[in-house]
Design a protein around this motif. Structure first.
Motif, PDB file in Angstrom:
ATOM      1  N   HIS A  98      38.577  49.450  31.740  1.00 22.86           N
ATOM      2  CA  HIS A  98      38.995  48.074  31.452  1.00 22.86           C
ATOM      3  C   HIS A  98      40.372  48.063  30.806  1.00 22.86           C
ATOM      4  O   HIS A  98      40.536  48.398  29.628  1.00 22.86           O
ATOM      5  CB  HIS A  98      38.010  47.368  30.522  1.00 22.86           C
ATOM      6  CG  HIS A  98      38.336  45.911  30.336  1.00 22.86           C
ATOM      7  ND1 HIS A  98      38.115  44.979  31.320  1.00 22.86           N
ATOM      8  CD2 HIS A  98      38.906  45.234  29.298  1.00 22.86           C
ATOM      9  CE1 HIS A  98      38.507  43.781  30.892  1.00 22.86           C
ATOM     10  NE2 HIS A  98      39.006  43.921  29.680  1.00 22.86           N
ATOM     11  N   HIS A 125      44.196  45.598  31.031  1.00 21.01           N
ATOM     12  CA  HIS A 125      45.085  44.585  31.593  1.00 21.01           C
ATOM     13  C   HIS A 125      46.462  45.250  31.727  1.00 21.01           C
ATOM     14  O   HIS A 125      47.268  45.240  30.798  1.00 21.01           O
ATOM     15  CB  HIS A 125      45.141  43.364  30.681  1.00 21.01           C
ATOM     16  CG  HIS A 125      43.789  42.738  30.436  1.00 21.01           C
ATOM     17  ND1 HIS A 125      43.204  41.857  31.313  1.00 21.01           N
ATOM     18  CD2 HIS A 125      42.906  42.888  29.419  1.00 21.01           C
ATOM     19  CE1 HIS A 125      42.020  41.478  30.846  1.00 21.01           C
ATOM     20  NE2 HIS A 125      41.819  42.099  29.703  1.00 21.01           N
ATOM     21  N   TRP A 151      42.190  44.870  35.272  1.00 17.45           N
ATOM     22  CA  TRP A 151      41.573  43.540  35.199  1.00 17.45           C
ATOM     23  C   TRP A 151      42.709  42.523  35.255  1.00 17.45           C
ATOM     24  O   TRP A 151      43.363  42.244  34.262  1.00 17.45           O
ATOM     25  CB  TRP A 151      40.788  43.415  33.897  1.00 17.45           C
ATOM     26  CG  TRP A 151      39.519  42.624  33.991  1.00 17.45           C
ATOM     27  CD1 TRP A 151      38.263  43.108  34.134  1.00 17.45           C
ATOM     28  CD2 TRP A 151      39.385  41.187  33.924  1.00 17.45           C
ATOM     29  NE1 TRP A 151      37.341  42.075  34.170  1.00 17.45           N
ATOM     30  CE2 TRP A 151      38.002  40.888  34.037  1.00 17.45           C
ATOM     31  CE3 TRP A 151      40.283  40.136  33.781  1.00 17.45           C
ATOM     32  CZ2 TRP A 151      37.508  39.595  34.010  1.00 17.45           C
ATOM     33  CZ3 TRP A 151      39.791  38.853  33.765  1.00 17.45           C
ATOM     34  CH2 TRP A 151      38.419  38.574  33.876  1.00 17.45           C
ATOM     35  N   ALA A 196      41.054  44.769  40.191  1.00 25.44           N
ATOM     36  CA  ALA A 196      40.083  43.682  40.038  1.00 25.44           C
ATOM     37  C   ALA A 196      40.849  42.371  39.934  1.00 25.44           C
ATOM     38  O   ALA A 196      41.438  42.052  38.896  1.00 25.44           O
ATOM     39  CB  ALA A 196      39.228  43.910  38.798  1.00 25.44           C
ATOM     40  N   ALA A 221      37.557  40.233  39.245  1.00 29.74           N
ATOM     41  CA  ALA A 221      37.563  39.982  37.801  1.00 29.74           C
ATOM     42  C   ALA A 221      37.147  38.529  37.596  1.00 29.74           C
ATOM     43  O   ALA A 221      37.971  37.616  37.695  1.00 29.74           O
ATOM     44  CB  ALA A 221      38.958  40.239  37.225  1.00 29.74           C
ATOM     45  N   SER A 226      33.479  42.459  37.656  1.00 33.75           N
ATOM     46  CA  SER A 226      33.645  42.711  36.231  1.00 33.75           C
ATOM     47  C   SER A 226      33.818  41.399  35.478  1.00 33.75           C
ATOM     48  O   SER A 226      34.502  40.487  35.958  1.00 33.75           O
ATOM     49  CB  SER A 226      34.860  43.616  35.999  1.00 33.75           C
ATOM     50  OG  SER A 226      35.011  43.918  34.631  1.00 33.75           O
TER      51      SER A 226
END
Length: 458
Positions: A67, A69, A127, A153, A195, A222
């Protein structure tokens, strides 16, 4: 001479594979994009292999971040004093993320992926919250150019019209184009995920619809769930369980405030839980759920989460996860008037969180997460002659408790060296820095951070 592959000679090999275990002194042979052999004193009967001296090195699977960003690398260090609400205000909900141009998204993902590789992370889940199809294409291009293995994602953008419990706005049909254009095959470095906002950040009907879309696309699904005061009372996992929606293709993120039985629901369904311990403790998500999930039969994976607030390596996250969980249980023992004996979570488990569990969470455990013949040659080599590691008694403990990104000497992804002798291979860092600085300056001209952080852009 044509290079058939590589032999890593005389390293300490932590395979994370039960049939092989840890080898004090062994060789690893890479042929093409896969591991061919692992054993002591291998004698090659064919030429064309480059021999790499791994003496004094620890060889282990590439780390897996479930996970992150990735684009936030572009504004790294901005959020060292941000709580979760302040972070959302500054990055989304009309903040910096909404000001990104496609070219900014490209360099952000390239920069963030290179940071991960430099730190020994060979696989990550990005993500992502793109603002247009052009942003989506640019984000994917950044990942592709870096050479990292990743699950992209794709989600909706960060505007409040999407991120509220009444939102019935469903993810764009552009996901079908993205699947066809970029992810028609699962046998590649980049694979597809969705996502989604989940039941705590969108309408329930939206959640059901988007889980269905993810399954139609054969994509990991996710969602952030069960954290902070927003999710503490919701029992969202229970709703998903009762609706028959839980499954191994669901990746839950954080889960700090879920009920005990909900961790068991996740574990029994084979769903994964991504713990991002440093950011969770810092920003107000709640106490990391590492032990809560373990106690109910699950094995958590690890993520960095937001690189605005912490560095993008998993060595720190292994330590945070391990010590936070040990501290939780130790405090219970102390409160009973006793002293701890054997610690409740061991260093080897933390290494599994960052490798095998991460691979399983991303449904890539048939190819990465452990070192074994036939698996993809995604691996890293750590130097042990630096002052923070030398001398080594316990190599697993050395990786988890003592190593950091500076010890990563060599990184392979799918049999290709992307870092050697402590330097990224074939990367024009002057170009990367120039483009990143241009994009950072552009964002600074478009948005003013909250008062506490305004000094960053003064």
């Amino acid at each position: 001479m044509h290079n058939e592959g590589y032999m890593l000679k005389n390293g300490t090999v932590l395979t994370l594979e039960s049939s092989l275990g840890s080898l004090k002194r062994a060789d690893v042979v890479i042929r093409g994009n896969r591991i061919e052999q692992i054993a002591p004193d291998i004698q090659l009967h064919a030429g064309g292999y480059e021999i790499i001296d791994a003496s004094g090195m620890i060889i282990l699977p590439g780390l897996v971040d479930t996970h992150r960003h990735v684009w936030e690398s572009l504004v790294r260090t901005a959020g060292t004093n941000w709580s979760l609400p302040v972070y959302l205000q500054n990055l989304y909900y009309g903040g910096l993320g909404s000001k990104l141009r496609p070219q900014d998204s490209y360099i952000a993902n390239l920069l963030g992926s290179l940071e991960a590789l430099h730190s020994g992370v060979t696989t990550l889940l990005d993500w992502s919250m793109p603002y247009s199809p052009e942003h989506t294409d640019a984000l994917i291009r950044g990942l592709q150019e870096s050479g990292i293995r990743a699950v992209f994602a794709v989600g909706v953008n960060g505007e409040t019209e999407y991120w509220n419990r009444d939102s019935k706005l469903v993810i764009s049909d552009d996901v079908y184009r993205v699947k066809k254009q970029y992810f028609a095959s699962d046998d590649q470095l980049l694979t597809m995920g969705l996502a989604i906002r989940g039941p705590e950040f969108s309408h329930w009907d939206t959640t059901v619809k988007e889980i269905g879309i993810a399954r139609e696309l054969n994509a990991i699904c996710s969602m952030h769930i069960g954290f902070g005061n927003w999710g503490a009372q919701d029992r969202s996992v229970t709703r998903l369980y009762e609706a028959g929606l839980l499954g191994s293709d669901l990746n839950m993120v954080h889960g700090n405030k879920m009920a005990t039985d909900e961790y068991k629901m996740l574990a029994d369904a084979g769903a994964s839980l991504s713990v991002t311990p440093e950011v969770e403790m810092m920003m107000g998500h709640g106490y990391p759920a590492t032990g809560f999930f373990l106690e109910q039969g699950g094995i958590p994976s690890l993520g960095v989460d937001v690189v605005t607030s912490t560095a993008g390596d998993l060595f720190a996250q292994m330590k945070f996860a391990l010590q936070a969980e040990r501290a939780r249980v130790n405090e219970q023992i102390l409160a009973e008037g006793q002293m701890p004996g054997e610690l409740n979570v061991l260093a080897g488990q933390a290494l599994e969180f960052a490798t095998t569990a991460g691979a399983r969470a991303l449904r890539l455990d048939d190819r990465i997460g452990r070192l074994k013949p036939g698996h993809a040659a995604d691996l890293i080599m750590l130097r042990t002659d630096e002052l923070n590691l030398f001398p080594v008694i316990d190599p697993v403990g050395a990786v988890v408790q003592f190593a950091n990104a500076s010890n990563v000497d060599t990184v392979f992804v799918a049999g290709r060296p992307v870092k050697r002798h402590g330097k990224l291979v074939g990367v024009d860092m002057e170009r990367i820095r120039r483009l990143a600085q241009e994009s950072r300056d552009y964002l600074a001209s478009q948005y003013t951070l909250s008062d506490a952080d305004r000094v960053l852009y003064s």
